[in-house]
Design a protein around this motif. Sequence first.
Motif, PDB file in Angstrom:
ATOM      1  N   ARG A 590      25.337   8.630  57.416  1.00  0.00           N
ATOM      2  CA  ARG A 590      26.082   9.631  56.655  1.00  0.00           C
ATOM      3  C   ARG A 590      26.983  10.507  57.524  1.00  0.00           C
ATOM      4  O   ARG A 590      27.951  11.086  57.027  1.00  0.00           O
ATOM      5  CB  ARG A 590      25.111  10.520  55.882  1.00  0.00           C
ATOM      6  CG  ARG A 590      24.292  11.463  56.761  1.00  0.00           C
ATOM      7  CD  ARG A 590      23.252  12.205  55.937  1.00  0.00           C
ATOM      8  NE  ARG A 590      22.550  13.210  56.723  1.00  0.00           N
ATOM      9  CZ  ARG A 590      21.568  12.966  57.569  1.00  0.00           C
ATOM     10  NH1 ARG A 590      21.186  11.711  57.759  1.00  0.00           N
ATOM     11  NH2 ARG A 590      20.989  13.956  58.248  1.00  0.00           N
ATOM     12  N   ASN A 591      26.670  10.626  58.847  1.00  0.00           N
ATOM     13  CA  ASN A 591      27.437  11.519  59.719  1.00  0.00           C
ATOM     14  C   ASN A 591      28.468  10.790  60.567  1.00  0.00           C
ATOM     15  O   ASN A 591      29.026  11.373  61.491  1.00  0.00           O
ATOM     16  CB  ASN A 591      26.488  12.303  60.633  1.00  0.00           C
ATOM     17  CG  ASN A 591      25.618  13.273  59.837  1.00  0.00           C
ATOM     18  OD1 ASN A 591      26.099  13.878  58.875  1.00  0.00           O
ATOM     19  ND2 ASN A 591      24.358  13.409  60.244  1.00  0.00           N
ATOM     20  N   LYS A 600      27.697   9.140  52.933  1.00  0.00           N
ATOM     21  CA  LYS A 600      27.129  10.365  52.392  1.00  0.00           C
ATOM     22  C   LYS A 600      27.031  10.320  50.870  1.00  0.00           C
ATOM     23  O   LYS A 600      26.058  10.805  50.272  1.00  0.00           O
ATOM     24  CB  LYS A 600      27.956  11.568  52.842  1.00  0.00           C
ATOM     25  CG  LYS A 600      29.400  11.566  52.379  1.00  0.00           C
ATOM     26  CD  LYS A 600      30.147  12.808  52.852  1.00  0.00           C
ATOM     27  CE  LYS A 600      30.327  12.714  54.383  1.00  0.00           C
ATOM     28  NZ  LYS A 600      31.165  13.859  54.880  1.00  0.00           N
ATOM     29  N   THR A 603      24.215   8.041  49.877  1.00  0.00           N
ATOM     30  CA  THR A 603      22.928   8.724  50.067  1.00  0.00           C
ATOM     31  C   THR A 603      22.562   9.537  48.833  1.00  0.00           C
ATOM     32  O   THR A 603      21.426   9.474  48.322  1.00  0.00           O
ATOM     33  CB  THR A 603      23.005   9.646  51.292  1.00  0.00           C
ATOM     34  OG1 THR A 603      23.338   8.883  52.447  1.00  0.00           O
ATOM     35  CG2 THR A 603      21.669  10.351  51.509  1.00  0.00           C
TER      36      THR A 603
END
Length: 670
Positions: A590-591, A600, A603
């Motif tokens: 996600r980062n 993200k 998620t």
Amino acid sequence: MSDTVKFPYFYRTVPSELHLCAGIVKLLKHFGWTWVGIVATSDENSVRAVQILREGIEQSGGCIEFIETFHHSNSLILKNLDNIQNTIITSSAKVIILYCNREFTEYVRYTSFWEAPGKVWIIRAEWLFFIPSYNVDRQNNFAFTVGKKSIPNFHKFVREVNPALFPSDLLIQAWWKDLCNNQCPKSIQRSCSSNETSDYLLHCDIAMLASSYNVYNAVYGLAHALHDMISSRSGNTNLWSGELESILDFLPWKLHHYLKNLHFKNALGEEIFFDENGDLAIGYDIINTVVLPNGIRSNEIVGSYNPYAPLGDDFTINEKAIMWEDLFNQAPPQSRCSLSCLPGFSKLTREGKPFCCYDCIRCSEGKVSNQTDMDTCITCPEDQWPNQKRDACIPKVITFLSYEEPLGISLTFIIIFFFLITAVILGIFIYYQDTPIVKANNQDLSYILLISLMLCFLCSLIFIGRPEKVTCILRQIVFGITFSISLSSVLAKTITVVIAFQAIKPGNKLRKWMGSRFSNSIVLSCSLFQALLCLIWLCTAPPFPYLNMRSETGIILIECNEGSIVAFYCVLGYLGFLAGTSFIVALLARNLPDSFNEAKYITFSMLVFCSVWISFIPTYLSTKGKYMVAVEIFAILASSAGLLGCIFFPKCYIILLRPERNSRKYITKN
């Protein structure tokens, strides 16, 4: 005397006590008198008759509240009167059977309890009714008397015969004088001198008693038997009396054969014969005291009992001819220990009481009683249910999630709404297919995911409507495969993001997995495995429509049975595995630095998806019927909408509202 072994040559020319008791039981059963008392003498015949009465009453569903007996001694009779009187007056039974001979009936006639109000007496002594000196003041009486017939020419014979031709004693002389009384019936009244007339009317009606008819039949029966015996012996019927006497003196037992086979018609045309027990085949008349309009009481025949008549014709009663005392409001009294249990209730015998004494309890859930005084309630068939009164079974209400009810209509509109939203997003992506944001993260996977989400929304429509064999199979199969395509597409997208950032490193060998072939193979392999699970499910225990009659009270739920609950949870478990894998991979990626990084959003979408289906399982198991189907539809819609919203709404926001971000220049600048 009825024992044919001990007394093989005994013949009875009056009905036996056995038939009398059967007639009394028939009368009790006709009026529904199930709670009675018995007063009888202690002689052998009465004791035997009481035993027969007890058995007959209990077999017909009745009970005896008390049995009181007189003793032969006059002193003991008087001693028992107080006890019997207290028993009768305090008893709740309205009907009392008096079984004793004429001598003891006279004692009862002069007792106070004979006049006890609200009691009906059933007796067997005909003298109480036909001899004026025994005139009865009571109106609530039934007497069983031997059937009385009018003997042809008998009354004329009584009027005209010379009394000097007969043996003379005090009783016979008194009777001949009584026949001269003006109060005698005209049919038997004799013309006499003033010296022959009696001042008291004591024996006039003896000539009209049923016993006269019995004697008449007995004499003619013996005459026919003698005639048959003489005819068979010599073929000559013209024998002198002396010859007849000699035959009977030496061979009296031979007459037994002819009496046993006796069968003839008397002058009234009635069949006369002895049955297998040596009883003459005659019946009883039932007598009741009737008050005539002029105030005179008359004893009228209101019914009959003939055990030799065909079944159904053996007992007759004319209720309109019966007069009841004012206390009963001119209607038959109710003689019961307990009131009748109405339909919808059953009887519960009181502890320590006869079975006629009971309480009425309401039928339990699922049971009914459709008749009065039922011992137990009956269970309704599985497709029926008791009505509110529980006196009849009615068809259960058939229910399922239909398109016509508000819940079905609401869900249908929601399904169509999400389907159209997904179709619009797919159109937007096709229209802006050359823009960077659409091309990012594998354009083909986006199309596959949108189309599979459209199918997920549409498959919810299969859950609405009456379950059929085809729809039950399609529900779970289509749902499992379309969701596996959606989740495998999300998983492929997530893996693509991770591989993309790893492939840009110098010398990394993952660059060769960057093509669409790899991502498509992930979608295909994951979907095929789910299809294999569904195929195994169909081959072993496929879903089928099921009528659930026990889940809800008074309702038949038409629902789809999963067939194999293990297969059902295997399909759900595999979807959970795909969702969990996608969630973990997306969480790790996600980062990663990218303007169009979907990790993200994936998620968040997987977080929504897993939350929905984790909460679905306990909710699904705790609901019933159509609401269980609605819960499953809600889970499909919520999880699909979560995927659609978290992954595609941000992109549509950029494409439609922030187009400046959907350019290569913006990407290069960032």
